[in-house]
Enzyme design. Structure first.
Site, PDB file in Angstrom:
ATOM      1  CB  THR A 159       0.312  -6.545   7.482  1.00  0.00           C
ATOM      2  OG1 THR A 159      -0.306  -5.957   8.626  1.00  0.00           O
ATOM      3  CG2 THR A 159      -0.235  -7.944   7.301  1.00  0.00           C
ATOM      4  CD  GLU A 187      -4.070  -4.505  12.277  1.00  0.00           C
ATOM      5  OE1 GLU A 187      -3.819  -3.525  13.022  1.00  0.00           O
ATOM      6  OE2 GLU A 187      -4.255  -4.390  11.062  1.00  0.00           O
ATOM      7  CB  CYS A 225       5.477  14.129   7.094  1.00  0.00           C
ATOM      8  SG  CYS A 225       5.081  15.836   6.677  1.00  0.00           S
TER       9      CYS A 225
HETATM   10 ZN    ZN Z   1       3.878  15.984   4.700  1.00  0.00          ZN
END
Ligand code: ZN
Length: 197
Positions: A28, A94, A182
Site C-alpha cells: 500500500t 486490497e 520465509c
Molecule cells: Zn524465515
C-alpha cells in the site's frame, strides 16, 4: 523500485501495473507513492478499495504506517467502471478481496487508455493464490513483487502466516493475527503444527 514509463500525451495508452506480495511488505505504501506522484502532476486519479476493508477508515486507503490517501469503497468490481469516469489513473487497493470480475475490469480500463495500478496479496494465509490476483498478474504489463522480512530468521518473507486457527479466509489483517515468514520457516511451522495435533 518501479520506475514509471515516460508517457507521450499524444499517444497515451493504458496499461496495468501490479504491486503484490505478503502482508507487511509495503504494497500500500508503494501504491500511495505512485498515486501521489500522479496527483502532483495534476493527473486525474481515482482510488478504489473493496467495501469490506474498513479496518481503519471508511474512505481512505490506509497503510500500516498511517500514510493515508482518499479512496472510494465499492461493493463489486463492476462499480469501478461506473465510477472511473474521466480519469487518467485508477488505483485499486486490497484487490485480492474483490470478485473474479476485477481482472476484466482492469483490462477494460487499460484498453480505454487508463493507467491502472493494482495492489493486493498474491497468496492467502494458506499459501494459495488469492481471489482475482492470478488473473490480474497474468494480464499486467508490469509487476512489482515486494517482500516483508521473516520474523523468525530475517530472510525475505513471502508468506502471511495466520497465528490464529480460525479458518475464515477473509479475516482482515492485523499485526496480532499475522506474521510474515520465509518459505523455510513457513514449511517448518507446518511440520511442527502437524506434530502437535
Ligand atoms: Zn524465515
Amino acid at each position: 523500485m518501479f520506475l514509471e514509463n515516460p508517457v507521450d500525451p499524444a499517444s497515451r495508452r493504458g496499461w496495468i501495473e501490479v504491486i503484490t506480495g505478503s502482508m507487511f511488505s509495503g504494497k500500500t505504501e508503494e501504491l500511495i507513492r505512485r498515486l501521489k506522484r500522479a496527483r502532483i502532476a495534476n493527473q486525474r486519479v481515482e482510488i478504489f478499495k473493496p467495501m469490506l476493508d474498513v479496518r481503519y477508515s471508511e474512505n481512505e486507503v490506509v497503510s500500516h504506517d498511517s500514510n493515508a490517501i482518499r479512496s472510494t469503497p465499492v461493493a463489486g468490481s463492476g462499480n469501478i467502471l461506473l465510477l472511473a469516469g474521466d480519469v487518467e489513473v485508477v488505483g485499486i487497493d486490497e484487490a485480492q478481496f474483490f470478485d473474479r470480475g476485477l481482472a476484466d475490469v482492469c483490462n477494460q480500463l487499460a484498453n480505454s487508455g487508463i493507467r491502472v495500478i493494482v495492489a493486493g496479496l498474491d497468496m492467502d494465509f494458506k499459501g494459495k493464490p488469492f481471489g482475482p490476483m492470478p488473473d490480474i498478474l497474468a494480464m499486467a504489463e508490469y509487476i512489482t513483487k515486494v517482500h516483508a522480512v521473516c520474523v523468525r530468521c530475517g530472510n525475505l518473507a513471502q508468506y502471511s502466516h495466520r497465528k490464529s486457527h480460525d479458518d475464515q479466509v477473509l479475516l482482515l489483517g492485523e499485526k496480532e493475527l499475522y506474521e510474515p515468514l520465509c518459505r523455510r520457516c513457513y514449511n517448518l511451522r507446518e511440520e511442527t503444527e502437524e506434530k502437535s495435533n
